[in-house]
Motif scaffolding. Sequence first.
Motif, mmCIF file in Angstrom:
data_model
loop_
_atom_site.group_PDB
_atom_site.id
_atom_site.type_symbol
_atom_site.label_atom_id
_atom_site.label_comp_id
_atom_site.label_asym_id
_atom_site.label_seq_id
_atom_site.Cartn_x
_atom_site.Cartn_y
_atom_site.Cartn_z
ATOM 1 N N TYR A 76 -10.643 -4.479 10.715
ATOM 2 C CA TYR A 76 -12.043 -4.707 10.301
ATOM 3 C C TYR A 76 -13.050 -5.413 11.185
ATOM 4 O O TYR A 76 -12.535 -6.579 11.604
ATOM 5 C CB TYR A 76 -12.011 -5.636 9.081
ATOM 6 C CG TYR A 76 -13.216 -5.694 8.220
ATOM 7 C CD1 TYR A 76 -13.800 -4.873 7.268
ATOM 8 C CD2 TYR A 76 -14.217 -6.789 8.247
ATOM 9 C CE1 TYR A 76 -14.718 -4.814 6.502
ATOM 10 C CE2 TYR A 76 -15.359 -6.634 7.659
ATOM 11 C CZ TYR A 76 -15.636 -5.704 6.818
ATOM 12 O OH TYR A 76 -16.871 -5.655 6.263
ATOM 13 N N LYS A 77 -13.869 -4.861 11.594
ATOM 14 C CA LYS A 77 -14.900 -4.970 12.727
ATOM 15 C C LYS A 77 -16.038 -6.299 12.113
ATOM 16 O O LYS A 77 -16.555 -5.981 11.163
ATOM 17 C CB LYS A 77 -15.671 -3.982 13.126
ATOM 18 C CG LYS A 77 -14.949 -3.065 13.863
ATOM 19 C CD LYS A 77 -14.477 -3.539 15.283
ATOM 20 C CE LYS A 77 -14.117 -2.444 16.118
ATOM 21 N NZ LYS A 77 -13.583 -2.944 17.307
ATOM 22 N N ILE A 78 -15.720 -7.402 12.782
ATOM 23 C CA ILE A 78 -16.599 -8.426 12.628
ATOM 24 C C ILE A 78 -17.242 -8.843 14.019
ATOM 25 O O ILE A 78 -16.546 -8.478 15.033
ATOM 26 C CB ILE A 78 -16.721 -9.479 12.004
ATOM 27 C CG1 ILE A 78 -15.374 -10.270 12.748
ATOM 28 C CG2 ILE A 78 -16.131 -9.304 10.382
ATOM 29 C CD1 ILE A 78 -14.874 -11.658 12.136
ATOM 30 N N ALA A 79 -18.391 -9.376 14.259
ATOM 31 C CA ALA A 79 -19.010 -9.924 15.544
ATOM 32 C C ALA A 79 -18.293 -11.181 15.801
ATOM 33 O O ALA A 79 -18.179 -11.363 17.072
ATOM 34 C CB ALA A 79 -20.375 -9.848 15.612
ATOM 35 N N GLY A 80 -17.919 -12.068 14.971
ATOM 36 C CA GLY A 80 -17.379 -13.372 15.332
ATOM 37 C C GLY A 80 -17.206 -14.409 14.262
ATOM 38 O O GLY A 80 -17.379 -13.830 13.146
ATOM 39 N N MET A 81 -16.753 -15.489 14.258
ATOM 40 C CA MET A 81 -16.461 -16.309 13.336
ATOM 41 C C MET A 81 -16.777 -17.820 13.897
ATOM 42 O O MET A 81 -16.883 -18.208 14.951
ATOM 43 C CB MET A 81 -14.816 -16.368 13.010
ATOM 44 C CG MET A 81 -14.472 -17.289 11.923
ATOM 45 S SD MET A 81 -12.853 -17.109 11.655
ATOM 46 C CE MET A 81 -12.618 -18.300 10.351
ATOM 47 N N VAL A 82 -17.367 -18.738 12.759
ATOM 48 C CA VAL A 82 -17.782 -20.000 13.118
ATOM 49 C C VAL A 82 -17.077 -20.785 12.023
ATOM 50 O O VAL A 82 -16.950 -20.528 10.939
ATOM 51 C CB VAL A 82 -19.272 -20.244 13.190
ATOM 52 C CG1 VAL A 82 -19.534 -21.725 13.323
ATOM 53 C CG2 VAL A 82 -19.986 -19.079 14.186
ATOM 54 N N ILE A 83 -16.308 -21.777 12.534
ATOM 55 C CA ILE A 83 -15.677 -22.619 11.470
ATOM 56 C C ILE A 83 -16.437 -24.065 11.694
ATOM 57 O O ILE A 83 -16.578 -24.803 12.624
ATOM 58 C CB ILE A 83 -14.266 -22.935 11.766
ATOM 59 C CG1 ILE A 83 -13.642 -21.451 11.550
ATOM 60 C CG2 ILE A 83 -13.829 -23.921 10.779
ATOM 61 C CD1 ILE A 83 -11.820 -21.734 11.807
ATOM 62 N N ALA A 84 -17.380 -24.387 10.566
ATOM 63 C CA ALA A 84 -18.259 -25.275 10.788
ATOM 64 C C ALA A 84 -18.376 -26.194 9.443
ATOM 65 O O ALA A 84 -18.920 -25.512 8.239
ATOM 66 C CB ALA A 84 -19.802 -24.761 11.285
ATOM 67 N N PRO A 85 -17.827 -27.252 9.238
ATOM 68 C CA PRO A 85 -17.173 -28.038 10.185
ATOM 69 C C PRO A 85 -15.887 -27.464 10.420
ATOM 70 O O PRO A 85 -15.112 -26.938 9.404
ATOM 71 C CB PRO A 85 -17.209 -29.410 9.807
ATOM 72 C CG PRO A 85 -17.241 -29.357 8.399
ATOM 73 C CD PRO A 85 -17.961 -28.273 8.061
ATOM 74 N N CYS A 86 -15.067 -28.102 11.377
ATOM 75 C CA CYS A 86 -13.755 -27.615 11.672
ATOM 76 C C CYS A 86 -12.851 -28.933 11.942
ATOM 77 O O CYS A 86 -13.207 -29.567 12.658
ATOM 78 C CB CYS A 86 -13.520 -26.849 13.078
ATOM 79 S SG CYS A 86 -11.742 -26.421 13.352
ATOM 80 N N SER A 87 -12.222 -28.947 10.760
ATOM 81 C CA SER A 87 -11.197 -30.416 10.742
ATOM 82 C C SER A 87 -9.990 -30.264 11.572
ATOM 83 O O SER A 87 -9.858 -29.046 12.420
ATOM 84 C CB SER A 87 -10.352 -30.038 9.258
ATOM 85 O OG SER A 87 -9.626 -29.307 9.102
ATOM 86 N N MET A 88 -9.553 -31.397 12.122
ATOM 87 C CA MET A 88 -8.435 -31.634 13.003
ATOM 88 C C MET A 88 -7.467 -30.767 12.652
ATOM 89 O O MET A 88 -6.595 -30.187 13.371
ATOM 90 C CB MET A 88 -8.223 -32.976 13.286
ATOM 91 C CG MET A 88 -9.460 -33.737 14.053
ATOM 92 S SD MET A 88 -9.733 -32.632 15.723
ATOM 93 C CE MET A 88 -11.385 -32.224 15.472
ATOM 94 N N LYS A 89 -7.116 -30.592 11.200
ATOM 95 C CA LYS A 89 -6.003 -29.895 10.737
ATOM 96 C C LYS A 89 -6.303 -28.261 10.909
ATOM 97 O O LYS A 89 -5.159 -27.752 11.583
ATOM 98 C CB LYS A 89 -5.772 -30.052 9.251
ATOM 99 C CG LYS A 89 -4.870 -29.277 8.543
ATOM 100 C CD LYS A 89 -4.624 -29.479 6.983
ATOM 101 C CE LYS A 89 -3.539 -28.403 6.404
ATOM 102 N NZ LYS A 89 -3.762 -28.447 5.128
#
Length: 187
Positions: A76-89
């Motif tokens: 499945y084509k996506i341009a990218g991903m952002v995890i915001a916020p990204c927990s330390m876990k």
Amino acid sequence: MVEITVGISGASGVRYGIRLLEILAEKGIKTHLILTDVANQIIKLETDYTPSAVLKLATWNYSSKDFSAPIASGSYKIAGMVIAPCSMKTLGAVANGISDNLLTRAAEVCLKEERKLILMTRETPLSLTHLENMLQAKKAGASILPACPGFYSKPKTLEDLIDIMVGRALDILGIENCIYQRWGEGK
């Protein structure tokens, strides 16, 4: 059409992910959203949003347990991903290839398919384990974007600070934006 996955994990700073969803919607960019269970709790604690209102900001949204979601597959084509916020876990899971939920699986897909993955980490101070996980994630291909806005633009509001970080994430994704003042602008 560009599609972006947005993950909001269980760390303070959920407004970063919410603002990112708002800007992407304004730009007509389709989004896939994953909220973790802890993110749902933090949305209630830190914002005036409800989790259901945040889900409506995205084009599509998924349970973190839904491994049948299209973003769980590299085909499945996506341009990218952002995890915001990204927990330390979440950082630890991504850095070590542990895809035990859709959020970490979608991140793993970005890494294996060599797509942009931005981890807007939110923790301070950082332990040695945190730093090692950041290094490991970077070596795997992720961009590490700690939620540390610059102050050279003399931000006046919390929204200004949030926009600096969201604008930086958009820059990394290659999405044109003018939501923050870059170095040397406005002089």
